[in-house]
Design an enzyme around this catalytic site. Structure first.
Site, PDB file in Angstrom:
ATOM      1  N   GLY A 292       2.167  -7.182  13.378  1.00  0.00           N
ATOM      2  CA  GLY A 292       1.762  -6.177  12.406  1.00  0.00           C
ATOM      3  C   GLY A 292       1.332  -6.783  11.088  1.00  0.00           C
ATOM      4  N   SER A 293       1.659  -6.099   9.996  1.00  0.00           N
ATOM      5  CA  SER A 293       1.074  -6.409   8.694  1.00  0.00           C
ATOM      6  C   SER A 293       1.546  -7.707   8.061  1.00  0.00           C
ATOM      7  CB  SER A 293       1.325  -5.254   7.725  1.00  0.00           C
ATOM      8  OG  SER A 293       0.619  -4.108   8.153  1.00  0.00           O
ATOM      9  N   THR A 294       2.535  -8.390   8.643  1.00  0.00           N
ATOM     10  CA  THR A 294       2.840  -9.724   8.123  1.00  0.00           C
ATOM     11  C   THR A 294       1.613 -10.623   8.249  1.00  0.00           C
ATOM     12  OG1 THR A 294       3.761 -10.352  10.276  1.00  0.00           O
ATOM     13  CG2 THR A 294       5.321  -9.614   8.597  1.00  0.00           C
ATOM     14  N   LYS A 296      -1.313  -9.880   7.437  1.00  0.00           N
ATOM     15  CA  LYS A 296      -2.218  -9.682   6.308  1.00  0.00           C
ATOM     16  C   LYS A 296      -2.127 -10.837   5.315  1.00  0.00           C
ATOM     17  CE  LYS A 296      -2.278  -4.682   6.839  1.00  0.00           C
ATOM     18  NZ  LYS A 296      -1.670  -3.401   6.505  1.00  0.00           N
ATOM     19  N   GLU A 583       3.109   0.671   6.022  1.00  0.00           N
ATOM     20  CA  GLU A 583       2.009   0.451   6.944  1.00  0.00           C
ATOM     21  C   GLU A 583       2.442   0.693   8.373  1.00  0.00           C
ATOM     22  OE1 GLU A 583       3.768  -2.261   5.572  1.00  0.00           O
ATOM     23  OE2 GLU A 583       4.725  -2.294   7.517  1.00  0.00           O
TER      24      GLU A 583
END
Length: 584
Positions: A292-294, A296, A583
């Site tokens: 997931g958003s890690t 980003k 998120e």
């Protein structure tokens, strides 16, 4: 000449026997010549008796000599078979993690047992781990049979003192893990033959055996104080959110040393056979997830390093974004044009995908290679799993991988990549070995030092700002930075992403201030399929994982010598009252 000085070698015996035979033969000849046959018979009987007496005398003298003068019985220690002995495993401060201890195996020879019922009752009463079936097979075997091993000297003495005929013992080395469940997945375990099968026991198998010959110990990189805090807070999070699994790691970003590693559920390495395969799975090294958003953080680092973006670059997140075959939405839509810092703070899927499009598939793929995300995480652990990556790097791949979907990696791979971003831009191998003090480790350059400094400040702003998705990990005075991650899990049966199952994580670094070569540490917490707690809140990375990471950092900072200092608050938003972002 004393008894201890008499030599009973083969030459002495042969000379004496030869002389005796010569004299007897001449005695036979003299008896026949004189016509006295009865003397001949007496001499032959005497000859046989003399041989038996001489043999008995030699054996008796030899046994007496061995009992009185041999040093073979001076010690009661047991020398294990060559190659089976293993050195102690200790943490970086010398605390015991694993050791070989003298135990005993119990054997039964039913041919020597006087009272089978008494033997059965005595062993059953004193050996609770001995099953009735195994005992009965041994009692009926008709030969000497191994029954049970791993008996302590105390238990062995207790049974030995009963004087049970047919029951005997043999010494054996047994690998013991005195801390039980603590650090079980990192320490691992070995089999009864002295071969490492998992964790450090397998990864460092040759070193452990070599060190045993010199009676040395093998120090691991973990610190038991850090390990205890990591496990305690991770298990508290699992008790609150009831995930199917969880993992946590603590890394020294400048050396790659793993200071703590935990996986849930866990097991007792003293009894690995009693644990399920699921419990023995090292989720930090051997399980892969869409993080997931890690991710980003990796996309933002790539944008900064390539010059595609700066912290003040803007991205239109006013409406969903079509890229490839995907339509990308934000979990908490801001319906605004966001700076790169705000994209990170609000964890905007739309803003990150637009950044990924500007970077392009080839460059994003190349940087993910540099970050080590497309290969197995480099560490000694044999459990380290290979990632699943897109077969083709195109717009569809960017639409997913830029914010952590469509690519499956291990938590250790994420920890290694982030550690490289936080140490100034060098990708280092992770290690479970304690490195000598002052060791300088270098690796291939991932990003420029200026990029690393900027990313540190962006990660700090995500925790220090009340609008940041990582604000619940903030610990006053420690300048914590981080990135949340909440990845919906792929539902293979429905052929779509699940709306109820997710992986929630938080990637943290502290302290973010100071020079790039200042002491700095990375912490990762991951919960696999957490459930809503009693508050009913959606267990996202910011709610389920970030608070646990903050508590871990607060507890381990004193052990690492990190002192509290003035707080930094870089990239203060124009609207400090903006709501915190999340998120999916």
């Amino acid at each position: 000449m004393s008894l201890g000085q008499i030599s009973f070698g083969p030459s002495w015996f042969s000379r004496r026997v030869s002389g005796l035979v010569w004299r007897l033969e001449h005695a036979f000849e003299r008896a026949r010549a004189s016509g006295r046959a009865e003397d001949d018979t007496r001499i032959r009987i005497f000859f046989v008796l003399a041989l038996f007496s001489a043999g008995f005398l030699i054996l008796a003298l030899g046994a007496t000599h061995a009992a009185l003068f041999s040093r073979a019985g001076d010690t009661d220690t047991y020398a294990p078979p060559q190659g089976a002995a293993r050195a102690d495993l200790v943490d970086r401060n010398g605390q015991m993690l694993a050791a070989d201890l003298l135990h005993y195996g119990l054997y039964i020879d039913p041919r020597e047992i006087w009272d089978t019922g008494e033997t059965r009752r005595a062993l059953t009463a004193n050996l609770p781990d001995l099953t009735p079936e195994r005992l009965e097979r041994a009692l009926r075997a008709g030969r000497r049979t191994f029954v049970i091993g791993g008996l302590t000297p105390e238990v062995r003495a207790q049974i030995h003192d009963m004087g049970l005929p047919g029951v005997s013992f043999e010494p054996e080395e047994k690998r013991v893990y005195p801390l039980g469940y603590t650090a079980a997945h990192l320490v691992g375990f070995a089999d009864t033959g002295g071969e490492g099968l998992a964790g450090a026991e397998a990864a460092l198998n040759d070193d452990i055996r070599t060190a045993a010959a010199s009676h040395g110990a093998v120090p691991l990189s973990i610190d038991l104080r850090i390990q205890a805090a990591l496990e305690d807070e991770l298990y508290k999070a699992t008790a609150q959110f009831h995930p199917k699994g969880a993992a946590g790691v603590v890394i020294n970003v400048h050396t790659g040393e793993i200071l703590g590693l935990a996986s849930y559920p866990t097991f007792d390495p003293n009894k690995p056979g009693a644990a399920s395969l699921d419990a023995r799975l090292n989720r930090a090294a051997g399980a892969i997830y869409e993080m997931g958003s890690t991710f980003k953080g990796f996309t933002v680092a790539t944008g900064l390093d390539t010059g595609v973006a700066t912290p003040s670059s803007t991205f239109d997140a006013t409406h969903p974004f079509q890229l490839g075959y995907r339509t990308i939405h934000d979990y908490h839509a801001t319906h605004a044009v966001l700076t790169l810092v705000e994209v990170f703070q609000h964890s905007s899927n739309i803003g990150t995908a637009r950044l990924g499009e500007a970077i392009g598939p080839e460059r994003l793929h190349a940087y993910f290679d540099r970050f080590g995300l497309t290969q197995t995480a480099k560490t000694e652990l044999i459990e380290s799993a290979r990632p699943l990556t897109p077969r083709v790097w195109n717009d569809d791949a960017i639409a997913s991988t830029s914010f952590g979907h469509g690519i499956n990696v291990t938590p250790l791979a994420v920890a290694r990549a982030y550690s490289g971003l936080m140490n100034g831009g060098e990708l280092l191998p992770l290690t479970i070995r304690k490195l000598p003090a002052g060791t300088v480790v270098h690796g291939p350059r991932m990003i420029q030092e200026s990029t690393a400094l900027t990313l540190l400040q962006i990660m700090r702003s995500n925790v220090s700002c009340t609008c940041g998705s990582g604000k619940s990990a903030n610990i006053p005075g420690l300048n914590v930075g981080g990135k949340t991650g909440t990845g919906d899990k792929w539902d293979a049966a429905a052929r779509r992403y699940s709306t109820t199952k997710q992986v929630s994580s938080f990637a943290a670094v502290f302290p973010t201030d100071g020079a790039l070569n200042a002491p700095r540490y990375f912490v990762l917490v991951l919960l696999d399929e957490p459930q809503r707690d009693k508050t009913g809140a959606d267990p996202t990375g910011g709610i389920a994982a970030a608070p646990a990471a903050g508590r871990i950092i607060e507890r381990i900072a004193p052990f690492l010598g990190v002192q509290k200092r003035a707080e930094t608050n870089p990239f203060t938003p124009a609207d400090p009252n903006a709501s915190a972002a999340e998120e999916h």
